[in-house]
Design a protein around this motif. Structure first.
Motif, PDB file in Angstrom:
ATOM      1  N   CYS A   1      39.628  48.225  47.824  1.00 46.93           N
ATOM      2  CA  CYS A   1      39.970  48.936  49.072  1.00 46.93           C
ATOM      3  C   CYS A   1      41.322  49.635  49.004  1.00 46.93           C
ATOM      4  CB  CYS A   1      39.951  47.958  50.247  1.00 46.93           C
ATOM      5  SG  CYS A   1      41.391  46.883  50.333  1.00 46.93           S
TER       6      CYS A   1
ATOM      7  N   ASN B   1      44.556  43.092  52.286  1.00 43.25           N
ATOM      8  CA  ASN B   1      43.629  43.742  53.221  1.00 43.25           C
ATOM      9  C   ASN B   1      42.282  43.049  53.283  1.00 43.25           C
ATOM     10  OD1 ASN B   1      44.593  45.865  54.620  1.00 43.25           O
ATOM     11  ND2 ASN B   1      43.745  47.453  53.281  1.00 43.25           N
ATOM     12  N   CYS B   2      41.584  43.022  52.118  1.00 42.46           N
ATOM     13  CA  CYS B   2      40.186  42.568  52.101  1.00 42.46           C
ATOM     14  C   CYS B   2      40.049  41.172  51.506  1.00 42.46           C
ATOM     15  CB  CYS B   2      39.310  43.564  51.335  1.00 42.46           C
ATOM     16  SG  CYS B   2      39.535  43.511  49.546  1.00 42.46           S
TER      17      CYS B   2
ATOM     18  N   CYS C   1      44.133  40.735  47.388  1.00 44.49           N
ATOM     19  CA  CYS C   1      44.369  41.868  48.279  1.00 44.49           C
ATOM     20  C   CYS C   1      44.718  41.353  49.674  1.00 44.49           C
ATOM     21  CB  CYS C   1      43.123  42.746  48.335  1.00 44.49           C
ATOM     22  SG  CYS C   1      43.288  44.089  49.515  1.00 44.49           S
TER      23      CYS C   1
ATOM     24  N   GLY D   1      44.138  48.371  49.023  1.00 41.90           N
ATOM     25  CA  GLY D   1      45.135  47.668  49.828  1.00 41.90           C
ATOM     26  C   GLY D   1      46.235  47.085  48.954  1.00 41.90           C
TER      27      GLY D   1
ATOM     28  N   CYS E   1      44.602  47.122  45.334  1.00 44.91           N
ATOM     29  CA  CYS E   1      43.284  46.485  45.255  1.00 44.91           C
ATOM     30  C   CYS E   1      42.250  47.472  44.724  1.00 44.91           C
ATOM     31  CB  CYS E   1      42.881  46.003  46.643  1.00 44.91           C
ATOM     32  SG  CYS E   1      41.182  45.407  46.730  1.00 44.91           S
TER      33      CYS E   1
HETATM   34 ZN    ZN Z   1      41.192  45.011  49.047  1.00 43.48          ZN
END
Ligand code: ZN
Ligand code: PLP
Length: 413
Positions: A35, A18-19, A16, A37, A32
């Motif tokens: 999250c 993002n995370c 991901c 993402g 993801c």
């Molecule tokens: Zn994520």
């Protein structure tokens, strides 16, 4: 339907953006699971990259860059896609007032005459790697053509979802391969939402939904080919059309990967994105400079680019800015002129998206974004024969005569 036999090819895992969460066992996923993402392919840190000579000795197909594509092992499908012409266009350079211009002509892609053959080459190998039942897509037309043809070649089932009112050549040019073609009453964004739901229901690899991370990597090969075909050099600027925003993002990523690998020197090209004014959510985000992407309801003849809520819109706006490039949108009249002028100056008949790209390049030159020192590549991503209706009114100016000498003589005088 039976699943494909397990294949020799395996896919790299996803993480991901993002995370940072990694999916250890690679599998189809749109976003993801923690999250929601965006996902990206994780390449092994210790992979050995080839040098120029090694790459140059390989077959003329996009798999010559296989170390930058998301698989381990030999590709099992679409092995001969890629390596489209890069042609210098001096008369376009004069028209734009820049030093040199080349056209990267994916309109002549050997699969189905658009850049979508690249992304389908990686997506269909992901279908094999994951042993999925079928390949599918949500499409504005060219992806439908490319998925249907690739599936026909492999003899695997294909489910193709498109807005009902696409151009005739995009519809017939999909149906001819005998996929399950479904026309949906709605916009591309409605079709895409439907496909996101279908991804949870069926064991299908949906090229631009749950295989999107693998699909997107195929686009990088356009950047790799540009660099190699220029003689292992980079242009100073690239102009490309934007639909979901994936291509421009991956062009930037591809140039960056060749720079990090030491295969080319210098600075990464400025990337410029082009859209039609009737659907320009990414360009307008670039112009506002900040804030969220505001989805639009498309109203343009550039149907291949008519995505009102682009999946990679935010990322695209960010990389255009980071690269020092920018964006421009053009009206439908300007894009029609763009198709005509590109054809008249180069002998290349591009589709509506190419008209958008050419007209946007002119607008960028007019506002000084492209300068006399620039060496520019225009990405001609689709073939004009697929969107011929956009210029059908031009035929009214063509004389129709009896087969008689004096009727020609009247025209000549
Ligand atoms: Zn994520
Ligand atoms: C799909 C497509 C693009 C670019 O699409 P992205 O979703 O932005 O990657 C460009 N040109 C044509 C002709 C296309 O079909």
């Amino acid at each position: 339907m039976t699943a494909l036999a397990p294949s020799a090819i395996t896919a790299h895992p996803l993480a991901c953006l993002n995370c940072g969460k990694t999916h250890d066992a690679p599998r189809p996923a749109a976003v993801c699971e923690s999250c929601l993402g965006p996902l990206d392919v994780v390449y092994p840190a210790d992979r050995v990259l080839p040098d120029r000579e090694t790459i140059s000795a390989r077959p003329h197909a996009l798999w010559r860059y296989r170390e930058w594509l998301p698989f381990v092992g030999e590709p099992v499908a679409a092995t001969d896609i890629g390596w489209t012409p890069l042609r210098e266009a001096p008369r376009v350079a004069s028209a734009l007032g820049v030093r040199r211009v080349w056209l990267k002509i994916d309109a002549l892609s050997s699969g189905t005459l658009s850049f979508k053959d690249r992304v389908v080459a990686t997506a269909i190998n992901a279908v094999h790697a994951f042993g999925l039942d079928a390949i599918a897509c949500a499409s504005t037309g060219n992806l439908a053509n490319a998925v249907a043809a690739a599936a026909a070649r492999e003899g695997i089932p294909a489910w193709i979802f498109v807005p009902e009112d696409l151009e005739v050549a995009k519809l017939v040019g999909t149906l001819v391969y005998n996929p399950r073609l479904v026309r949906v009453r709605g916009t591309y964004d409605d079709v895409n939402r439907l496909c996101a739901q279908l991804a949870d229901e069926y064991a299908w690899g949906i090229a631009n939904v749950n295989l999107r991370a693998y699909y997107g990597e195929g686009s990088k090969t356009m950047a790799f080919e540009i660099a190699e075909q220029l003689g292992w050099r980079l242009p100073t600027a690239v102009v490309a059309p934007m639909a979901g925003g994936s291509l421009v993002t991956k062009l930037r990523k591809g140039f960056g990967e060749f720079l990090s690998a030491g295969l080319v020197q210098g600075s990464s090209p400025r990337v410029y994105g082009a859209q039609a004014s009737g659907c320009a959510p990414i360009v307008r985000l670039v112009e506002r400079g900040e804030g969220p992407l505001i989805p639009e309801r498309p109203d343009t003849i550039a149907r291949s680019l008519a995505i009102g809520n682009p999946a990679d819109g935010l990322a695209a706006a960010r990389i255009l800015r980071e690269s020092g490039g920018g964006a421009a949108h053009v009206s439908d009249d300007e894009l029609r002129d763009g198709i005509r002028e590109l054809a008249a100056l180069t002998g290349v008949f591009g589709e509506t998206a190419a008209g958008v790209t050419y007209a946007a390049a002119k607008a960028l030159a007019a506002r000084g974004a492209l300068s006399p020192d620039d060496e520019v590549v225009l990405c001609i991503t689709g073939n004009g024969l697929k969107t011929a209706e956009s210029l059908v009114h031009d035929l009214k100016n063509v004389p129709i005569i009896a087969p008689r000498l004096r009727e020609v003589a009247a025209l000549v005088s």
